[in-house]
Design an enzyme around this catalytic site. Sequence first.
Site, PDB file in Angstrom:
ATOM      1  N   HIS A  22      23.390  37.773  29.299  1.00  0.00           N
ATOM      2  CA  HIS A  22      23.837  39.063  28.749  1.00  0.00           C
ATOM      3  C   HIS A  22      24.107  39.938  30.195  1.00  0.00           C
ATOM      4  O   HIS A  22      24.945  40.855  30.317  1.00  0.00           O
ATOM      5  CB  HIS A  22      22.711  39.809  28.032  1.00  0.00           C
ATOM      6  CG  HIS A  22      22.793  39.428  26.824  1.00  0.00           C
ATOM      7  ND1 HIS A  22      23.099  40.369  25.411  1.00  0.00           N
ATOM      8  CD2 HIS A  22      22.482  38.049  26.075  1.00  0.00           C
ATOM      9  CE1 HIS A  22      23.083  39.405  24.341  1.00  0.00           C
ATOM     10  NE2 HIS A  22      22.652  38.158  24.711  1.00  0.00           N
ATOM     11  N   ASP A 117      24.654  47.444  26.142  1.00  0.00           N
ATOM     12  CA  ASP A 117      24.694  46.075  25.524  1.00  0.00           C
ATOM     13  C   ASP A 117      24.329  46.423  23.975  1.00  0.00           C
ATOM     14  O   ASP A 117      23.338  47.083  23.474  1.00  0.00           O
ATOM     15  CB  ASP A 117      23.658  45.161  25.947  1.00  0.00           C
ATOM     16  CG  ASP A 117      23.599  43.512  25.312  1.00  0.00           C
ATOM     17  OD1 ASP A 117      23.997  43.310  24.279  1.00  0.00           O
ATOM     18  OD2 ASP A 117      23.524  42.683  26.325  1.00  0.00           O
ATOM     19  N   THR A 139      28.388  41.175  23.764  1.00  0.00           N
ATOM     20  CA  THR A 139      28.400  40.044  24.572  1.00  0.00           C
ATOM     21  C   THR A 139      28.809  38.706  24.022  1.00  0.00           C
ATOM     22  O   THR A 139      28.985  37.623  24.666  1.00  0.00           O
ATOM     23  CB  THR A 139      27.387  39.678  25.349  1.00  0.00           C
ATOM     24  OG1 THR A 139      26.040  39.641  24.296  1.00  0.00           O
ATOM     25  CG2 THR A 139      26.760  40.909  26.239  1.00  0.00           C
ATOM     26  N   GLN A 338      26.611  27.475  38.396  1.00  0.00           N
ATOM     27  CA  GLN A 338      27.421  26.628  37.150  1.00  0.00           C
ATOM     28  C   GLN A 338      28.897  26.876  37.426  1.00  0.00           C
ATOM     29  O   GLN A 338      29.371  25.756  37.331  1.00  0.00           O
ATOM     30  CB  GLN A 338      26.914  27.183  35.784  1.00  0.00           C
ATOM     31  CG  GLN A 338      27.947  26.753  34.724  1.00  0.00           C
ATOM     32  CD  GLN A 338      27.173  26.872  33.377  1.00  0.00           C
ATOM     33  OE1 GLN A 338      26.011  26.290  33.155  1.00  0.00           O
ATOM     34  NE2 GLN A 338      27.770  27.396  32.403  1.00  0.00           N
ATOM     35  N   HIS A 353      25.360  23.562  25.537  1.00  0.00           N
ATOM     36  CA  HIS A 353      24.798  24.124  23.876  1.00  0.00           C
ATOM     37  C   HIS A 353      25.792  24.993  23.458  1.00  0.00           C
ATOM     38  O   HIS A 353      25.487  25.880  22.384  1.00  0.00           O
ATOM     39  CB  HIS A 353      23.399  24.978  24.389  1.00  0.00           C
ATOM     40  CG  HIS A 353      23.451  25.913  25.280  1.00  0.00           C
ATOM     41  ND1 HIS A 353      24.307  25.957  26.458  1.00  0.00           N
ATOM     42  CD2 HIS A 353      22.985  27.248  25.020  1.00  0.00           C
ATOM     43  CE1 HIS A 353      24.125  27.316  26.964  1.00  0.00           C
ATOM     44  NE2 HIS A 353      23.450  28.045  26.225  1.00  0.00           N
ATOM     45  N   ASN A 357      28.779  32.498  27.228  1.00  0.00           N
ATOM     46  CA  ASN A 357      29.124  32.470  28.564  1.00  0.00           C
ATOM     47  C   ASN A 357      29.554  31.230  29.167  1.00  0.00           C
ATOM     48  O   ASN A 357      30.453  30.911  29.739  1.00  0.00           O
ATOM     49  CB  ASN A 357      27.963  32.915  29.475  1.00  0.00           C
ATOM     50  CG  ASN A 357      27.733  34.381  29.145  1.00  0.00           C
ATOM     51  OD1 ASN A 357      28.429  35.123  29.535  1.00  0.00           O
ATOM     52  ND2 ASN A 357      26.473  34.616  28.723  1.00  0.00           N
ATOM     53  N   SER A 358      28.912  30.021  28.556  1.00  0.00           N
ATOM     54  CA  SER A 358      29.287  28.558  29.191  1.00  0.00           C
ATOM     55  C   SER A 358      30.645  28.265  28.479  1.00  0.00           C
ATOM     56  O   SER A 358      31.389  27.778  28.823  1.00  0.00           O
ATOM     57  CB  SER A 358      28.175  27.727  28.669  1.00  0.00           C
ATOM     58  OG  SER A 358      26.877  27.941  29.371  1.00  0.00           O
ATOM     59  N   ASP A 377      24.533  32.075  17.809  1.00  0.00           N
ATOM     60  CA  ASP A 377      26.108  32.042  18.058  1.00  0.00           C
ATOM     61  C   ASP A 377      26.835  30.572  18.386  1.00  0.00           C
ATOM     62  O   ASP A 377      27.850  30.151  18.252  1.00  0.00           O
ATOM     63  CB  ASP A 377      26.647  32.959  18.742  1.00  0.00           C
ATOM     64  CG  ASP A 377      26.101  32.910  20.348  1.00  0.00           C
ATOM     65  OD1 ASP A 377      25.095  32.466  20.334  1.00  0.00           O
ATOM     66  OD2 ASP A 377      27.103  33.357  21.209  1.00  0.00           O
ATOM     67  N   GLN A 378      25.867  29.562  19.005  1.00  0.00           N
ATOM     68  CA  GLN A 378      26.042  28.446  19.518  1.00  0.00           C
ATOM     69  C   GLN A 378      26.840  27.626  18.492  1.00  0.00           C
ATOM     70  O   GLN A 378      28.078  26.666  18.752  1.00  0.00           O
ATOM     71  CB  GLN A 378      24.992  27.690  20.096  1.00  0.00           C
ATOM     72  CG  GLN A 378      24.597  28.569  21.524  1.00  0.00           C
ATOM     73  CD  GLN A 378      23.294  28.155  21.726  1.00  0.00           C
ATOM     74  OE1 GLN A 378      22.533  27.187  21.366  1.00  0.00           O
ATOM     75  NE2 GLN A 378      22.413  29.085  22.391  1.00  0.00           N
TER      76      GLN A 378
HETATM   77  C1  UDX Z   1      22.247  33.397  25.407  1.00  0.00           C
HETATM   78  C2  UDX Z   1      22.299  32.638  24.245  1.00  0.00           C
HETATM   79  O1  UDX Z   1      21.483  31.534  23.940  1.00  0.00           O
HETATM   80  C3  UDX Z   1      23.989  32.511  23.679  1.00  0.00           C
HETATM   81  O2  UDX Z   1      24.251  31.681  22.618  1.00  0.00           O
HETATM   82  C4  UDX Z   1      24.705  33.742  23.787  1.00  0.00           C
HETATM   83  O3  UDX Z   1      25.830  33.416  23.566  1.00  0.00           O
HETATM   84  C5  UDX Z   1      24.380  34.408  25.191  1.00  0.00           C
HETATM   85  O4  UDX Z   1      22.775  34.655  25.425  1.00  0.00           O
HETATM   86  P1  UDX Z   1      22.226  31.393  27.353  1.00  0.00           P
HETATM   87  O5  UDX Z   1      21.572  30.526  26.298  1.00  0.00           O
HETATM   88  O6  UDX Z   1      21.573  31.686  28.680  1.00  0.00           O
HETATM   89  O7  UDX Z   1      22.833  32.804  26.661  1.00  0.00           O
HETATM   90  O8  UDX Z   1      23.773  30.566  27.415  1.00  0.00           O
HETATM   91  P2  UDX Z   1      25.105  31.113  28.082  1.00  0.00           P
HETATM   92  O9  UDX Z   1      25.667  32.228  27.279  1.00  0.00           O
HETATM   93  O10 UDX Z   1      25.878  30.087  28.276  1.00  0.00           O
HETATM   94  O11 UDX Z   1      24.522  31.944  29.540  1.00  0.00           O
HETATM   95  C6  UDX Z   1      24.119  31.144  30.735  1.00  0.00           C
HETATM   96  C7  UDX Z   1      24.565  31.671  31.887  1.00  0.00           C
HETATM   97  O12 UDX Z   1      23.794  31.133  33.265  1.00  0.00           O
HETATM   98  C8  UDX Z   1      26.131  31.177  32.101  1.00  0.00           C
HETATM   99  O13 UDX Z   1      26.949  32.399  32.733  1.00  0.00           O
HETATM  100  C9  UDX Z   1      25.964  29.996  33.266  1.00  0.00           C
HETATM  101  O14 UDX Z   1      26.866  29.892  34.096  1.00  0.00           O
HETATM  102  C10 UDX Z   1      24.685  30.548  33.976  1.00  0.00           C
HETATM  103  N1  UDX Z   1      24.105  29.050  34.382  1.00  0.00           N
HETATM  104  C11 UDX Z   1      23.395  28.405  33.520  1.00  0.00           C
HETATM  105  C12 UDX Z   1      23.899  28.966  35.821  1.00  0.00           C
HETATM  106  O15 UDX Z   1      24.404  29.801  36.755  1.00  0.00           O
HETATM  107  N2  UDX Z   1      23.332  27.916  36.242  1.00  0.00           N
HETATM  108  C13 UDX Z   1      22.713  27.129  35.542  1.00  0.00           C
HETATM  109  O16 UDX Z   1      22.209  26.070  35.848  1.00  0.00           O
HETATM  110  C14 UDX Z   1      22.824  27.336  34.049  1.00  0.00           C
END
Ligand code: UDX
Length: 458
Positions: A22, A117, A139, A338, A353, A357-358, A377-378
């Site tokens: 977030h 948020d 988000t 990333q 996953h 954001n990914s 949400d994944q």
């Molecule tokens: C959480 C929830 O799991 C997700 O489902 C929701 O949509 C947003 O909040 P998260 O699980 O951390 O997020 O996943 P994601 O939304 O993909 O965010 C991860 C962030 O960390 C990305 O911006 C990614 O670039 C960053 N990251 C991840 C890194 O910079 N380095 C890494 O090694 C892994």
Amino acid sequence: MENQRKNHVPHCLVLPYPLQGHINPMLQFSKRLVQQGVKVTLVNTISIWNKINKNNLDLNSIEIESISDGYDNGGLSSAENMESYKETFWKIGPKTLSQLLQKLQSSNNPVDCVIYDAFLHWTFDVSKSFGIPVGVFLTQACSVNNINFHAFEKWIELPISKSEIILPGLPKLEASDLPSFLYQYGTYPGYFDILTNQFSKIDQAEWVLVNTFYELEPEVVDWLAKKWRLKTIGPCVPSMFLDKRLKDDNDYGISTFGPNSEACIKWLDNKPKDSVVYVSFGSLAGLSEDQTKEIAYGLRDCEMYFIWVVRDSEKGKFPKEFLDLSLEKGLIVNWCPQLQVLTHEAVGCFVTHCGWNSTLEALSVGVPVIAMPLWTDQITNAKFIVDVWKIGVKGIADEKGVVRRETIKDCITDIMETEKGNEMKKNAVNWKSLAKIVVDEGGSSDKNIVEFLNELTL
Ligand code: UDX
């Protein structure tokens, strides 16, 4: 008076929920605002600011302030469980935000708008008690927001009894495509509550800003825009990765897991184009020991190079012999930059996953995906990745909920070595071009940000 108004620098307070997934997009959005001449105060919990190495954080003159979640020495991970964390945060957060606003409103440059948020829905009442206009920041994907909104309005019957779900603006969904908190209703009441209450005051907000872009989900954006003052402003990805204006912006987002591993980039520099599988499951979710083992052996069996992000808290689940076996072909890191990894030409696919954001990052930099959603949400994002945006394949789990090594190997081979994989790569590259267009001057997201600022400074 008129002149004073002209010289006034608008001041936005930006408050993300205290989680990596977030803070990252709201930090990137804050940078866009700064670029447009806005003063931004980025607020988060004391424990988050203690975790982040601020020396690694390029804030572009953004100011930082804190509120408390009641767990100043550790945040969520030091709480007994999610429910007690939320209960304490919901009591202490509003009080400390109120104290902060009191301080800022009596300064030379009071806050003109609070962008919060949607997870922190109580911010609406706190801001309004100071007479400040608000922007609710969503988000997650608009499609997911629409589903959660239907649950909030009780337009979806819970627990789910139908096998097919038809909602406005969305393709036909199987019940199992819904976010896990709805499909598996009752599993995480704390999160269910946060996700549905996002919409409690949304129709009264001056702005609703969503981290997505119009072209990605046009029908659902149009439908929700009839209800709320909605503006799509994403993808909130650092501009340098979209080859655009902020070329000197050297920020890769925040890391709450220690320093970024530069080793990754050096290691990638020696690998051929499109030869590396990048594997990461985000900042929050944990894999089962069984699943960790299957990924390990799936990677070994496909005999390709890989980078696997395994957070320290997950290391204990590793098959011990794998660490020796993997040394030749793979690099295992605790955390990595990333976006830098995804944009490296050596990377050929992303096992993810499907956190939002990914997902947006994969779409924005044109990398095809192997979707292995875990929860929330994944699950829905994975459905869109495969069936709507067509940039990836899904690793189908067995009856125990584990994606087995043969499946993982087949999915990787499909993407890296077949014509079908090539098609997905092409689709991903098309989305990348569109992502660049929407954030560039005159693009749909850029126009919405400019419009928001014009409305703010009226
Ligand atoms: C959480 C929830 O799991 C997700 O489902 C929701 O949509 C947003 O909040 P998260 O699980 O951390 O997020 O996943 P994601 O939304 O993909 O965010 C991860 C962030 O960390 C990305 O911006 C990614 O670039 C960053 N990251 C991840 C890194 O910079 N380095 C890494 O090694 C892994």
